[in-house]
Design an enzyme around this catalytic site. Structure first.
Site, short mmCIF file in Angstrom:
data_model
loop_
_atom_site.label_atom_id
_atom_site.label_comp_id
_atom_site.label_asym_id
_atom_site.label_seq_id
_atom_site.Cartn_x
_atom_site.Cartn_y
_atom_site.Cartn_z
CB THR A 83 -3.67 7.92 -2.25
OG1 THR A 83 -4.72 6.93 -2.50
CG2 THR A 83 -3.56 7.95 -0.74
CD GLU B 78 -2.70 1.34 0.66
OE1 GLU B 78 -2.72 1.41 -0.73
OE2 GLU B 78 -4.03 1.67 1.24
N1 HSE Z 1 -6.45 7.14 4.87
C1 HSE Z 1 -5.94 7.10 3.35
C2 HSE Z 1 -6.06 8.51 3.11
C3 HSE Z 1 -6.66 6.16 2.50
O1 HSE Z 1 -7.41 9.31 3.19
O2 HSE Z 1 -5.24 9.16 2.47
C4 HSE Z 1 -6.41 6.14 1.24
O3 HSE Z 1 -5.30 5.44 1.08
#
Ligand code: HSE
Length: 310
Positions: free
Chosen positions: A181, A128
């Site tokens: 992201t 990830e």
């Molecule tokens: N918590 C993460 C974000 C989830 O909001 O960036 C997405 O990978």
């Protein structure tokens, strides 16, 4: 067992107030993957269908998490991975997590299950991190554990499984635009006001309490994000209209799914979820942006085996 086919589910991270710590698992959306033992050592991605992603293990999230496990397990054989992606990368419903989780879950089964769910989460987090350029497990943990999860800490990794009230349904709208992201993290402030922090941790606490006590009204009052949503909502066309439509039609809450562009609503019961889905569809039907809408139960099982070959 030499081969396993698995279903790796999509997930909603953050759940409004719980940036990087809260998440839940979806039922109807997910990727399929086949993992095979091979005599050739190492990790070999041999098939990717659905989306254009790198085959080189070091550049693919499923490959990176697999390599992290391989380095620890040191088997005298290797693995082939086939990925059938249904979740569009950059959609906000845990596309990279589904891939990262799928490879390590499948490998663990083929190795005879030496690792527990927390250890699998740790390996998957390495994959990830390739996508978001920082380690967090709020999509990975619900994909592995199912239901709602809270990542208490990532070093050392500690995941808490939260209860899932049985009448809870999710509606997801996925506008077909890509938000990376890493980019939607880059626009966030490094520091926040104490007043906002107080609101946020009060909401996280009350949301967790609501899940434990099946208190849908409290759950509804807790689904507010004063820290991240004000920044990220600007990246999502018609976010305010979607939220208004969801709330006006009885949704318990509505917020950005993960880093967007998907938007999630939580609803009491399937009937309300279908009404909310219809109202949200109406909002986006008036725009030029292609979109998909899904209604899903909360998946309390998480990632699962579809079939195996001896
Ligand atoms: N918590 C993460 C974000 C989830 O909001 O960036 C997405 O990978």
């Amino acid at each position: 067992m030499n081969e396993i086919k698995i279903f790796s589910p999509a997930t909603v991270a953050n759940v409004s107030c719980g940036f990087d710590v809260l998440g839940f698992c979806l039922d109807t959306i997910g990727d399929e993957m086949i993992i095979k033992k091979t005599n050739k050592k190492g990790i070999h991605i041999t098939k990717i269908e659905g989306y254009d992603l790198p085959y080189e293990a070091q550049k693919n999230v499923a490959g990176v998490s697999a390599l992290a496990m391989l380095e620890d397990a040191k088997p005298d054989f290797g693995f082939e991975i086939e990925i059938f992606k249904n979740i569009k990368p950059g959609s906000g419903v845990g596309s990279s997590s589904a891939s990262a989780v799928g490879s390590v879950f499948g490998m663990n089964e083929l190795l005879g299950k030496p690792y527990n769910k927390t250890q699998l989460t740790n390996f998957a987090m390495k994959g990830e991190a390739l996508a978001s350029q920082c380690e967090h497990a709020d999509n990975i943990a619900p994909a592995i554990f199912g239901g709602f999860t809270l990542v208490k800490s990532i070093a050392p990794l500690e995941v808490l499984q939260l209860p899932t009230p049985k009448n809870l349904f999710a509606v997801i709208i996925h506008p077909q635009i890509e938000i990376k992201t890493s980019e939607s993290r880059a626009i966030l402030p490094k520091k926040i006001d104490l007043k906002d922090a107080i609101t946020q941790w009060s909401n996280v606490g009350s949301l967790v309490h609501a899940l434990h006590t099946n208190d849908y009204e409290l759950l509804s009052k807790s689904l507010t994000d004063v820290v991240v949503e004000p920044f990220r909502s600007q990246l999502i066309p018609h976010f305010g209209d979607v939220r208004n439509a969801a709330l006006e039609n009885g949704a318990l809450g509505c917020g950005i799914s993960g880093s967007g562009p998907s938007i999630f609503s939580l609803c009491f019961g399937n009937e309300n979820a279908q009404n909310v889905a219809k109202a949200i569809r109406n909002v986006y039907s008036k725009t030029e942006i292609p979109f998909e809408v899904y209604v899903s139960k909360i998946n309390t099982e998480g990632i699962k085996i579809l079939n195996t070959n001896a």
